[in-house]
Design a protein around this motif. Structure first.
Motif, PDB file in Angstrom:
ATOM      1  N   PHE A 149       0.830  -1.202   0.000  1.00 55.45           N
ATOM      2  CA  PHE A 149       0.000   0.000   0.000  1.00 55.45           C
ATOM      3  C   PHE A 149       0.869   1.258   0.000  1.00 55.45           C
ATOM      4  CE2 PHE A 149      -3.228  -2.956   1.427  1.00 55.45           C
ATOM      5  CZ  PHE A 149      -4.419  -2.408   0.989  1.00 55.45           C
ATOM      6  N   ILE A 150       0.294   2.335  -0.500  1.00 50.51           N
ATOM      7  CA  ILE A 150       0.887   3.662  -0.398  1.00 50.51           C
ATOM      8  C   ILE A 150       0.311   4.354   0.841  1.00 50.51           C
ATOM      9  CG2 ILE A 150       1.045   5.952  -1.460  1.00 50.51           C
ATOM     10  CD1 ILE A 150       2.710   3.918  -2.938  1.00 50.51           C
ATOM     11  N   GLU A 151       1.164   4.914   1.681  1.00 52.84           N
ATOM     12  CA  GLU A 151       0.687   5.701   2.814  1.00 52.84           C
ATOM     13  C   GLU A 151       0.462   7.134   2.356  1.00 52.84           C
ATOM     14  OE1 GLU A 151       2.099   7.341   7.211  1.00 52.84           O
ATOM     15  OE2 GLU A 151       3.103   5.577   6.366  1.00 52.84           O
ATOM     16  N   THR A 152      -0.790   7.542   2.313  1.00 60.83           N
ATOM     17  CA  THR A 152      -1.102   8.924   1.957  1.00 60.83           C
ATOM     18  C   THR A 152      -0.677   9.851   3.084  1.00 60.83           C
ATOM     19  OG1 THR A 152      -2.983   8.177   0.631  1.00 60.83           O
ATOM     20  CG2 THR A 152      -2.905  10.509   1.197  1.00 60.83           C
ATOM     21  N   GLU A 153      -1.079   9.496   4.302  1.00 59.52           N
ATOM     22  CA  GLU A 153      -0.648  10.261   5.468  1.00 59.52           C
ATOM     23  C   GLU A 153      -1.074   9.559   6.748  1.00 59.52           C
ATOM     24  OE1 GLU A 153      -2.608  14.060   6.266  1.00 59.52           O
ATOM     25  OE2 GLU A 153      -4.062  13.587   4.680  1.00 59.52           O
ATOM     26  N   GLU A 154      -0.486   9.999   7.852  1.00 63.31           N
ATOM     27  CA  GLU A 154      -0.928   9.618   9.191  1.00 63.31           C
ATOM     28  C   GLU A 154      -1.451  10.870   9.866  1.00 63.31           C
ATOM     29  OE1 GLU A 154       0.718   7.875  13.473  1.00 63.31           O
ATOM     30  OE2 GLU A 154       2.021   7.834  11.711  1.00 63.31           O
ATOM     31  N   LYS A 155      -2.630  10.769  10.442  1.00 65.38           N
ATOM     32  CA  LYS A 155      -3.249  11.952  11.058  1.00 65.38           C
ATOM     33  C   LYS A 155      -4.158  11.522  12.203  1.00 65.38           C
ATOM     34  CE  LYS A 155      -6.108  15.997   9.831  1.00 65.38           C
ATOM     35  NZ  LYS A 155      -5.136  17.039  10.223  1.00 65.38           N
ATOM     36  N   ASP A 156      -3.961  12.134  13.354  1.00 63.66           N
ATOM     37  CA  ASP A 156      -4.843  11.920  14.511  1.00 63.66           C
ATOM     38  C   ASP A 156      -5.025  10.448  14.855  1.00 63.66           C
ATOM     39  OD1 ASP A 156      -5.209  14.684  14.635  1.00 63.66           O
ATOM     40  OD2 ASP A 156      -6.949  14.605  13.285  1.00 63.66           O
ATOM     41  N   GLY A 157      -3.914   9.724  14.876  1.00 69.04           N
ATOM     42  CA  GLY A 157      -3.962   8.321  15.275  1.00 69.04           C
ATOM     43  C   GLY A 157      -4.533   7.380  14.241  1.00 69.04           C
ATOM     44  N   ALA A 158      -4.479   7.766  12.974  1.00 70.38           N
ATOM     45  CA  ALA A 158      -4.998   6.905  11.901  1.00 70.38           C
ATOM     46  C   ALA A 158      -4.062   6.941  10.704  1.00 70.38           C
ATOM     47  CB  ALA A 158      -6.395   7.348  11.482  1.00 70.38           C
ATOM     48  N   LEU A 159      -3.897   5.794  10.055  1.00 68.45           N
ATOM     49  CA  LEU A 159      -3.147   5.690   8.802  1.00 68.45           C
ATOM     50  C   LEU A 159      -4.133   5.682   7.641  1.00 68.45           C
ATOM     51  CD1 LEU A 159      -0.526   2.868   9.530  1.00 68.45           C
ATOM     52  CD2 LEU A 159      -0.065   5.310   9.281  1.00 68.45           C
TER      53      LEU A 159
END
Length: 327
Positions: A31-41
């Protein structure tokens, strides 16, 4: 019918360790990680132009928050919500800005008790299809389908076809012609969602599309090299149902993921659903190998969209014996 559901679009899974999940989904599955934000991938496949198709949220317990479908427009969203409300379903609206990268949406518990979400808009991002320098693991391309265990397959099958406009590509029937399992689609492939007879409602797996069978085999090699050989649950092999090449894996929290390639076009209006007999061994694995018991018995708990508590399950309506058909 005044609404247009386009396709299965995303899922939100709760996981207990984001770092373990990141390693498995990115290095192992590709998978591509778009972003991590507020405790979520927020993850997506290589060919996906939208922000994400899978959200992994840090939580105390591994459960399924929601399975989402994309509709054509906000007008379709309003019409679909109106349909549910007119038929006695309680709708929960999520206005634009309340969820990261997703526009206005609503959630509802479906006829089987599964947590669904519908939305029309998601932020777009760079498509990585030809960024071959970023390919790794199994090189996941896009989300393909959900597969759910429900207590009454025939009731759920009828609701999705008659009320939501889904079409049936293939199904399994008992000797009494009771629908044991059903593969339904909105996009022109074998399925966006499947339902199987069992203790439910529960999510059996989420299917993600790969570009070719060798990506699946290479994914096995990478998973084993990374120490995830025990996560490989079933396959690689070919399904009779759908004709797809498959591999089932379990993530660090036990959520089941199918890597999937090679089904067929179902767009013609005169396409006739393919019936499989419950006693035909080729339907589960075309080559004849049986699946392990855990594949039939284990599935992910789903949440109530209003209370955020686990949905109580009910036993299967049809007589239980070891089935061999889920894809």
């Amino acid at each position: 019918m005044t609404f247009d559901i386009i396709r299965s679009a995303r899922a939100i899974l709760h996981v207990t360790d984001l770092e373990k999940s990141r390693d498995f989904y990115i290095r192992g599955l590709g998978f591509i990680e778009t972003e991590e934000k507020d405790g979520a991938l927020y993850l997506r496949g290589l060919e996906e132009h939208v922000h994400h198709s899978l959200v992994l949220k840090k939580a105390e317990a591994p459960v399924v928050e929601v399975m989402s479908y994309k509709v054509r427009s906000n007008e379709d969203l309003d019409s679909l919500a109106g349909f549910y409300e007119q038929n006695g379903y309680r709708v929960k609206w999520l206005e634009e800005g309340s969820q990261h990268a997703v526009g206005r949406a609503f959630r509802v518990q479906d006829v089987a008790g599964l947590p669904l979400e519908y939305f029309a808009k998601m932020e777009t991002v760079e498509r990585m299809l030809q960024r071959y320098d970023l390919y790794q693991g199994a090189k996941v391309q896009r989300i393909d389908h959900f597969n759910n265990m429900v207590s009454d397959v025939e009731k759920t099958h009828d609701f999705y076809m008659k009320e939501l406009g889904f079409s049936c590509s293939e199904y399994t029937a008992s000797e009494e012609e009771k629908v044991w399992a059903s593969w339904l689609h909105r996009k022109p492939s074998v399925h966006d969602v499947a339902f199987m007879n069992g203790i439910g409602p529960r999510l059996h797996h989420i299917g993600f599309w790969l570009s070719d069978p060798m990506s699946l085999i290479h994914g096995c090699d990478v998973l084993a090299a990374l120490g995830y050989s025990s996560s490989i649950e079933r396959g690689p092999a070919r399904h009779g149902l759908s004709n797809a090449f498959f591999l089932y894996v379990r993530d660090p929290d036990g959520h089941r993921i199918e890597l999937y390639n090679g089904d067929y076009l179902t767009s013609d209006p005169d396409f006739k659903p393919i019936r499989w007999d419950l006693n035909d061994k080729r339907r589960q694995t075309f080559w004849g190998a049986e699946a392990p018991d855990c594949w039939f018995n284990e599935a992910s708990t789903v949440l109530d969209v209003h209370t955020n508590k686990p949905v109580p399950t009910a036993p299967a309506k049809l007589k239980q014996h070891k089935p061999t058909f889920v894809i």
